[in-house]
Design a protein around this motif. Structure first.
Motif, PDB file in Angstrom:
ATOM      1  N   LEU A  64       8.918  40.583  57.176  1.00 34.07           N
ATOM      2  CA  LEU A  64       8.517  40.677  55.636  1.00 34.07           C
ATOM      3  C   LEU A  64       9.629  41.276  55.272  1.00 34.07           C
ATOM      4  N   HIS A  65      10.752  40.913  54.505  1.00 41.07           N
ATOM      5  CA  HIS A  65      11.813  41.387  53.473  1.00 41.07           C
ATOM      6  C   HIS A  65      12.725  41.744  52.215  1.00 41.07           C
ATOM      7  N   ASP A  66      12.495  43.370  52.344  1.00 39.20           N
ATOM      8  CA  ASP A  66      13.150  43.043  50.493  1.00 39.20           C
ATOM      9  C   ASP A  66      14.659  43.183  50.503  1.00 39.20           C
ATOM     10  N   TYR A  67      15.195  42.480  50.056  1.00 44.38           N
ATOM     11  CA  TYR A  67      16.551  42.483  49.903  1.00 44.38           C
ATOM     12  C   TYR A  67      17.157  43.110  48.987  1.00 44.38           C
ATOM     13  N   ARG A  68      16.184  43.934  48.654  1.00 43.29           N
ATOM     14  CA  ARG A  68      17.098  44.682  47.562  1.00 43.29           C
ATOM     15  C   ARG A  68      17.757  45.950  48.268  1.00 43.29           C
ATOM     16  N   ASN A  69      17.781  46.158  49.175  1.00 41.73           N
ATOM     17  CA  ASN A  69      18.600  46.669  50.691  1.00 41.73           C
ATOM     18  C   ASN A  69      18.779  46.138  51.888  1.00 41.73           C
ATOM     19  N   PRO A  70      19.748  45.114  51.783  1.00 39.53           N
ATOM     20  CA  PRO A  70      20.364  44.276  52.619  1.00 39.53           C
ATOM     21  C   PRO A  70      20.654  44.996  54.016  1.00 39.53           C
ATOM     22  N   GLU A  71      21.114  46.274  54.048  1.00 41.96           N
ATOM     23  CA  GLU A  71      20.866  46.052  55.465  1.00 41.96           C
ATOM     24  C   GLU A  71      20.154  46.657  56.272  1.00 41.96           C
ATOM     25  N   LYS A  72      18.642  47.115  55.118  1.00 44.84           N
ATOM     26  CA  LYS A  72      18.107  47.827  56.535  1.00 44.84           C
ATOM     27  C   LYS A  72      16.250  47.016  55.333  1.00 44.84           C
ATOM     28  N   SER A  73      16.429  44.810  55.634  1.00 44.43           N
ATOM     29  CA  SER A  73      15.593  44.795  54.782  1.00 44.43           C
ATOM     30  C   SER A  73      14.453  44.688  55.207  1.00 44.43           C
ATOM     31  N   VAL A  74      13.997  44.722  56.411  1.00 40.80           N
ATOM     32  CA  VAL A  74      12.736  44.750  56.958  1.00 40.80           C
ATOM     33  C   VAL A  74      11.762  45.995  56.715  1.00 40.80           C
ATOM     34  N   VAL A  75      10.804  45.463  55.803  1.00 41.87           N
ATOM     35  CA  VAL A  75       9.915  47.356  55.993  1.00 41.87           C
ATOM     36  C   VAL A  75       8.250  46.168  56.263  1.00 41.87           C
ATOM     37  N   ALA A  76       8.211  44.977  56.878  1.00 41.56           N
ATOM     38  CA  ALA A  76       7.162  45.092  58.261  1.00 41.56           C
ATOM     39  C   ALA A  76       7.430  43.948  58.949  1.00 41.56           C
ATOM     40  N   VAL A  77       6.661  43.956  59.983  1.00 38.30           N
ATOM     41  CA  VAL A  77       6.999  43.332  60.800  1.00 38.30           C
ATOM     42  C   VAL A  77       5.536  42.865  61.768  1.00 38.30           C
ATOM     43  N   ALA A  78       5.544  42.137  62.810  1.00 41.64           N
ATOM     44  CA  ALA A  78       4.038  42.378  63.527  1.00 41.64           C
ATOM     45  C   ALA A  78       4.651  40.860  65.076  1.00 41.64           C
ATOM     46  N   GLY A  79       4.379  41.340  65.909  1.00 37.70           N
ATOM     47  CA  GLY A  79       4.876  40.113  67.227  1.00 37.70           C
ATOM     48  C   GLY A  79       6.479  40.825  67.083  1.00 37.70           C
ATOM     49  N   SER A  80       6.752  39.883  68.655  1.00 37.50           N
ATOM     50  CA  SER A  80       8.165  40.150  69.028  1.00 37.50           C
ATOM     51  C   SER A  80       8.645  39.026  69.557  1.00 37.50           C
ATOM     52  N   VAL A  81       9.091  38.512  68.698  1.00 29.69           N
ATOM     53  CA  VAL A  81      10.146  36.981  69.303  1.00 29.69           C
ATOM     54  C   VAL A  81      11.631  37.431  69.269  1.00 29.69           C
ATOM     55  N   THR A  82      12.423  37.969  68.026  1.00 28.80           N
ATOM     56  CA  THR A  82      13.930  37.970  67.878  1.00 28.80           C
ATOM     57  C   THR A  82      13.712  39.628  67.652  1.00 28.80           C
ATOM     58  N   GLY A  83      12.687  40.631  68.322  1.00 29.66           N
ATOM     59  CA  GLY A  83      13.172  41.434  68.382  1.00 29.66           C
ATOM     60  C   GLY A  83      13.210  42.293  66.857  1.00 29.66           C
ATOM     61  N   ARG A  84      13.165  42.226  66.742  1.00 30.70           N
ATOM     62  CA  ARG A  84      13.242  42.653  64.860  1.00 30.70           C
ATOM     63  C   ARG A  84      12.213  44.391  64.496  1.00 30.70           C
ATOM     64  N   ALA A  85      12.876  44.959  64.380  1.00 34.99           N
ATOM     65  CA  ALA A  85      11.784  46.278  63.544  1.00 34.99           C
ATOM     66  C   ALA A  85      12.087  46.712  62.158  1.00 34.99           C
ATOM     67  N   VAL A  86      10.989  47.578  61.630  1.00 31.01           N
ATOM     68  CA  VAL A  86      10.841  48.182  59.933  1.00 31.01           C
ATOM     69  C   VAL A  86      12.190  48.784  59.965  1.00 31.01           C
ATOM     70  N   GLY A  87      12.996  48.786  59.022  1.00 29.57           N
ATOM     71  CA  GLY A  87      14.463  49.439  58.583  1.00 29.57           C
ATOM     72  C   GLY A  87      15.274  48.230  59.559  1.00 29.57           C
ATOM     73  N   GLY A  88      15.428  47.666  60.148  1.00 32.12           N
ATOM     74  CA  GLY A  88      16.609  46.278  60.534  1.00 32.12           C
ATOM     75  C   GLY A  88      17.088  45.926  59.463  1.00 32.12           C
ATOM     76  N   ALA A  89      18.096  45.002  60.050  1.00 29.78           N
ATOM     77  CA  ALA A  89      18.940  44.489  58.880  1.00 29.78           C
ATOM     78  C   ALA A  89      18.519  42.924  58.769  1.00 29.78           C
ATOM     79  N   MET A  90      19.026  42.567  57.420  1.00 32.38           N
ATOM     80  CA  MET A  90      18.736  40.952  57.822  1.00 32.38           C
ATOM     81  C   MET A  90      19.051  40.110  58.904  1.00 32.38           C
ATOM     82  N   SER A  91      19.114  38.978  58.692  1.00 34.36           N
ATOM     83  CA  SER A  91      19.433  38.004  59.722  1.00 34.36           C
ATOM     84  C   SER A  91      20.517  36.924  58.738  1.00 34.36           C
ATOM     85  N   GLU A  92      21.082  36.067  59.713  1.00 33.15           N
ATOM     86  CA  GLU A  92      21.737  35.203  59.080  1.00 33.15           C
ATOM     87  C   GLU A  92      21.671  34.354  57.763  1.00 33.15           C
ATOM     88  N   ILE A  93      20.538  34.100  58.053  1.00 35.98           N
ATOM     89  CA  ILE A  93      19.350  33.006  57.276  1.00 35.98           C
ATOM     90  C   ILE A  93      19.282  33.801  55.685  1.00 35.98           C
TER      91      ILE A  93
END
Length: 226
Positions: A35-64
């Protein structure tokens, strides 16, 4: 992107947070939901479940996500597209943009499914059946928790398609380079202009000049907004 109330956007994100866990639990370990919040692009990840791309809460958005930012409120959902991560894994993804009541895009719900194992089984069955068709070449997508690494990867991928080094490029080719990066949302990230300028070995002022020229060329083109 047009403005909406932050309270409303916060409420939408809060409502979707348990959905993130629910979707990932339904599909199991091959699924990741972000789940991304684009109001803060550098730390857009606000929730994550599962591990396929290695995302973590507080992480940045992808190129998508950067591409969504570049399209603003005109952004559309991107569903069931298959890409290859930089380490070679195959991922099927869907990106559903989030809008507030004014229609403004402010985030996204992303589902990533690791299809590498399925592809291997499919290839084995195809070989047993005598089907020798080569798999289609997949585009590479950069996922990362560090926004600088995502910007760098996009820069490298775009520059690799250019002819020669920066010094060897003509004025129009230099403008095209900046235009291509802008289309991919690179300059929606704070500090990206300075980062690209450093990679090219040019001044910040020169980088802004080329970016301005690229945007002016886009606005006056047949597909532009002017």
């Amino acid at each position: 992107m047009s403005s909406g109330t932050n309270a409303e956007r916060d409420a939408i994100l809060a409502a979707l947070t348990p959905v993130v866990e629910g979707i990932a639990a339904t599909f199991g370990p091959v699924c990741e939901v972000v789940l991304h919040d684009y109001r803060n692009p550098e730390k857009s990840v606000v929730a994550v479940a599962g591990s396929v791309t290695g995302r973590a809460v507080g992480g940045a958005m992808s190129e998508i996500g950067m591409r969504v930012l570049a399209r603003g409120d005109e952004a559309a959902d991107e569903l069931n597209y298959v890409t290859r991560t930089r380490d070679g894994g195959q991922v099927k993804s869907s990106t559903i943009v989030l809008r507030d009541s004014t229609g403004a895009v402010f985030g996204a719900l992303c589902v990533n499914v690791d299809v590498g194992a399925v592809t291997q089984v499919h290839g084995l069955l195809g070989a047993l059946a005598g089907l020798g068709a080569a798999p289609a070449e997949l585009p590479t997508t950069t996922f990362g928790n560090d926004i600088d690494s995502v910007v760098d990867a996009l820069f490298d991928a775009h520059q690799s398609r250019q002819r020669g080094s920066w010094a060897e490029l003509g004025r129009e080719e230099r403008v095209e380079l900046f235009g291509g990066l802008d289309t991919r949302g690179v300059f929606a990230v704070r500090g990206a202009v300075e980062q690209v300028a450093a990679r090219l070995g040019i001044s910040r002022a020169s980088a802004y000049n080329y970016l301005s020229r690229a945007r002016a060329a886009h606005d006056t083109s047949p597909g532009g907004t002017a």
